[in-house]
Design a protein around this motif. Sequence first.
Motif, mmCIF file in Angstrom:
data_model
loop_
_atom_site.group_PDB
_atom_site.id
_atom_site.type_symbol
_atom_site.label_atom_id
_atom_site.label_comp_id
_atom_site.label_asym_id
_atom_site.label_seq_id
_atom_site.Cartn_x
_atom_site.Cartn_y
_atom_site.Cartn_z
ATOM 1 N N THR B 4 44.293 34.964 41.130
ATOM 2 C CA THR B 4 43.826 36.138 40.659
ATOM 3 C C THR B 4 43.469 36.546 39.267
ATOM 4 O O THR B 4 43.012 35.109 38.442
ATOM 5 N N PRO B 5 42.251 37.121 39.339
ATOM 6 C CA PRO B 5 41.445 37.551 38.070
ATOM 7 C C PRO B 5 42.443 37.399 36.385
ATOM 8 O O PRO B 5 41.300 36.529 35.547
ATOM 9 N N TRP B 54 34.949 40.104 39.356
ATOM 10 C CA TRP B 54 35.832 40.399 40.519
ATOM 11 C C TRP B 54 36.225 41.629 40.340
ATOM 12 O O TRP B 54 37.359 42.703 41.207
ATOM 13 N N THR B 55 37.381 41.622 39.020
ATOM 14 C CA THR B 55 38.380 42.871 39.226
ATOM 15 C C THR B 55 37.843 44.092 39.151
ATOM 16 O O THR B 55 37.651 45.176 39.967
ATOM 17 N N GLY B 57 34.556 44.508 41.033
ATOM 18 C CA GLY B 57 34.389 45.265 41.837
ATOM 19 C C GLY B 57 35.595 44.839 43.541
ATOM 20 O O GLY B 57 35.284 45.908 44.293
ATOM 21 N N SER B 58 36.502 44.695 42.904
ATOM 22 C CA SER B 58 37.769 45.020 44.220
ATOM 23 C C SER B 58 38.331 46.230 43.601
ATOM 24 O O SER B 58 39.117 46.670 44.366
ATOM 25 N N GLY B 59 38.648 46.685 41.920
ATOM 26 C CA GLY B 59 39.358 47.858 41.962
ATOM 27 C C GLY B 59 40.371 47.439 41.551
ATOM 28 O O GLY B 59 41.544 48.543 41.744
ATOM 29 N N ARG B 60 41.128 46.468 41.454
ATOM 30 C CA ARG B 60 42.480 47.091 41.273
ATOM 31 C C ARG B 60 43.303 46.628 40.054
ATOM 32 O O ARG B 60 42.654 46.232 39.099
ATOM 33 N N GLU B 62 45.887 44.399 37.526
ATOM 34 C CA GLU B 62 46.898 43.987 37.371
ATOM 35 C C GLU B 62 47.740 43.023 36.051
ATOM 36 O O GLU B 62 47.045 43.370 35.578
ATOM 37 N N PRO B 81 40.016 47.847 35.918
ATOM 38 C CA PRO B 81 38.568 47.494 36.106
ATOM 39 C C PRO B 81 37.632 47.764 34.687
ATOM 40 O O PRO B 81 37.064 47.410 34.157
ATOM 41 N N TRP B 506 28.547 49.239 41.738
ATOM 42 C CA TRP B 506 29.721 47.811 41.332
ATOM 43 C C TRP B 506 30.523 48.633 40.288
ATOM 44 O O TRP B 506 32.016 48.539 40.551
#
Lengths: 221, 681
Positions: B4-5, B54-55, B57-60, B62, B81, B506
């Motif tokens: 994961t990122p 990546w974070t 872009g995926s909007g999640r 962690e 993000p 983005w």
Amino acid sequence: MDLQTAAQINSFLAAFVLLTAFGMLVQKRIYSLIHLFTWQGLFLSVNTAIVGYVAGRHHLYISSILTLSLKVILLPYILHALIVRLKIRKEVETVVNIPMTMLIGIALVIFSYYLTAPVREISTLITRSTLAVALATVMIGLLMMITRKHAVTQIIGFLAMENGLFFAATSATYGMPLVVELGVALDILIAAFIFGIFFFHIHTTFDSLDVEHMARLKEED
Amino acid sequence: MVVTPIDMASASIILLLVMVVGVALLRNRQNLLIQTSFSLSAAASLLSAVAGAWTVGSGRTEKMILMIGLPDLPFHLRLDPLAGFFLSVVGLLAFFVSVYSIGYVKGFLGRRSVTRLIVFYCLFIAGMFMVILADDALFFLISWEAMAAASYFLVMFEDENAENRRAAFLYMVVAHVGAVAILLSFGVMAGLAAGFDNFSGFTFDAMRQARFPVEWATVAFLLAFFGFAAKAGVVPLHVWLPEAHPVAPSNVSALMSGVMLKTAIYGIIRVTFDIIKIFPWWWGSIVLTLGLVSAVMGVLYAMMEGDIKRLLAYSSVENIGIIMVGIGLAMIFSSFKMPVLAALSLTASLYHVMNHAMFKGILFMGAGAVLHATHERNMEEMGGLIHRMPWTAVLFLVGCISISALPPFNGFVSEWLTFQAFLLSPSLPIPLMKLLMPLGAALLALTGALAAATFVKAFGVTFLGHWRGSRRTHIREVDWTMRSGMTLAALACLFLGIMPAFFIDWMDILAEQLVGAKLSVSATAGGWMWLTPVAPERASYSGIIVFFGVLIVYGIVYFILHVNPGKIHRGPIWDCGFGKLTNRMQYNAASFSMPIRRIFGFLFKIKEEVSLAPQSAHPAFPKKLHYHLKVRDRFWNWIYKPVAEASFWFSRKVGMLQQGRIQTYLIYSFVTIIVLLLFVK
């Protein structure tokens, strides 16, 4: 030995502790100073043993023996050896003159009695009356450190302060837990060694043990 | 196991921290050390940049909890993000700069050991990543201090000059005053979130859940803003920038100016939009006003400078000002519940964060390349470098065009978006704001124009004309690693400039999470080629069409000029028959900025001296003329000097307590004990 007698002996010894404290405050000769310190340790040790006996706290016997061996035998021996090694013959120099110091000392004793008055009223211990003496001993020790210029006398002042604290612990609460006392005893021993090493360094650096010379270490502005 | 990122980001931090310790192994083989460590730090930075991108872009979001640190106070990490965006900005520029550093740091070989530079360089980058990932006050401040301390040692790298030591000290003082304010701000928020008697409020999560009373929130905000503004270099807390940036090695200046200042922006956004969330509109107006002042003052000071790195440092003040303007507008719109406009302003400001990192990166790297080749920072001694360093010159020009906000490069996009936000401010419900906002837009326009003038000067004096310097040094183009570091950053500028719709799409998740509206619905409505912030009929811009337009015009002009080879020929400069022209008679930095110095002279402390050399036979025929110009920052005398003098005075008074006599010290204790016994009885 009933409680009444014990209380009287306790007060009697307290008076001697205070007397030796005053003796140290006015004593000019360094050898006599060490002797007085030894006597103070002895009174302290006997007092601890008596309190332990009367109160039935047997661990105080160990404290008593520790005090005897450290403050009556070992530390005076170390200080003695130090004085011989460093060839200190000079009489002790004071910053304030001696009568003045005495007067301040008396004021401190009165102050201590004034401070501990509320404690004496609420406490039920047989030794409660000696708390003021113990506090006075601590303050006289500090006063001694302030009024003397010589490093060795300052250390004796410090040790006298510790005696006062120990006395306060015995008289106010029948002594601290044994672990604490062992720790304190060890600290004193270590402190004595460290002081010994520092004395040598101060002596070699300044060619004297007069702490006034250390004012040179201050940054100039 | 799925990567994961946050794993990637942690891995990159661990790699950097391992290098901090590990470089000691190679310290006797400096050349190898430089190649290995900067390649590894480039890889680590790229890893973090990818994780961040990546974070976003995926909007999640962690989270991670590390059971290290103090008992009961574990370290909390969080990659959302917003953190991801800043992580990718820092990581990307750190990647470019690391590549560049392989060549640049070799310039120190033989002069001094670079081990210290590399140790603190890695710690510095790791510190920035950790600041961004931190999710509790404790870890944040530890990382913040690690970053500040590492950058302090980097500024101090060439510590044999008193100037460098002074600059580093000034930087340290300002950084610490700021850090204390940030600490207090977190203290206030943590206390309000979970009570002042425990530490459970120290996580940002606890602070997010709390609802602060407005007066305490104001205290927390003002403290945090002061602390972060000191780090960002907002006027009047900017004085350390023009001192510290020029004396640091140029790769470090690129990072400090390009991304370290952005961690402060990150802090401001984190505290206001993410933790406090609800705030009165006047907070925004404070940020906006200080931003405008920074922008105008910063660019004016930059204009006056003759030292290329000081010029760039002041230009950072200006750009931080522009970013602050965007944040201030976003705060104002957000407090009036206008989410779309807030999203527009916030996106403009974040876009400028990204852009400034890239073009200031190129410019500092370019200045570093010039310094590397000429060992000179004073522009008055340069000139004509375009012939000797064509790559550097072109790349520096790209940076200049970008920072001057000219299409098709990236600076235009963010400043244009900021203007759009300004132009939409008449929809605010307060009449006074409606009246004052256009003034702000005008100041921003002035800033843009002055910035363009400043960089015409920076580029023109340095690279065009003839060499002005007295000593004729052997100047060569820098090696391929330095060139590729700059080229990559220049390409990033170009892509950010011609494909804004893609990038805004983005990063739209940030605006959605922070102010509750998406921009991409309207902004990319016209397809990927067109950027239409509000509506196509109102304003639209297509970077790619402008780019091809420029390219076609350039191609035609080139074709016309070069179709006939004999058309261009070089000849001597026409000297009106005077015949005694020297290279020192060129238009130079001081003369270029003279008109602006006349107009805005009241803002500076100017000392101008003209003296005739005494050896001439007759005063009517002087042989030599000395012109001496000194332009100083007025803020130094206004704010800093009184504070410094007062603190010295106070320290001297307190220092009188220190007598150097044991007895005196004992008396202090004695009196204290007696007094305490007497009063506390």
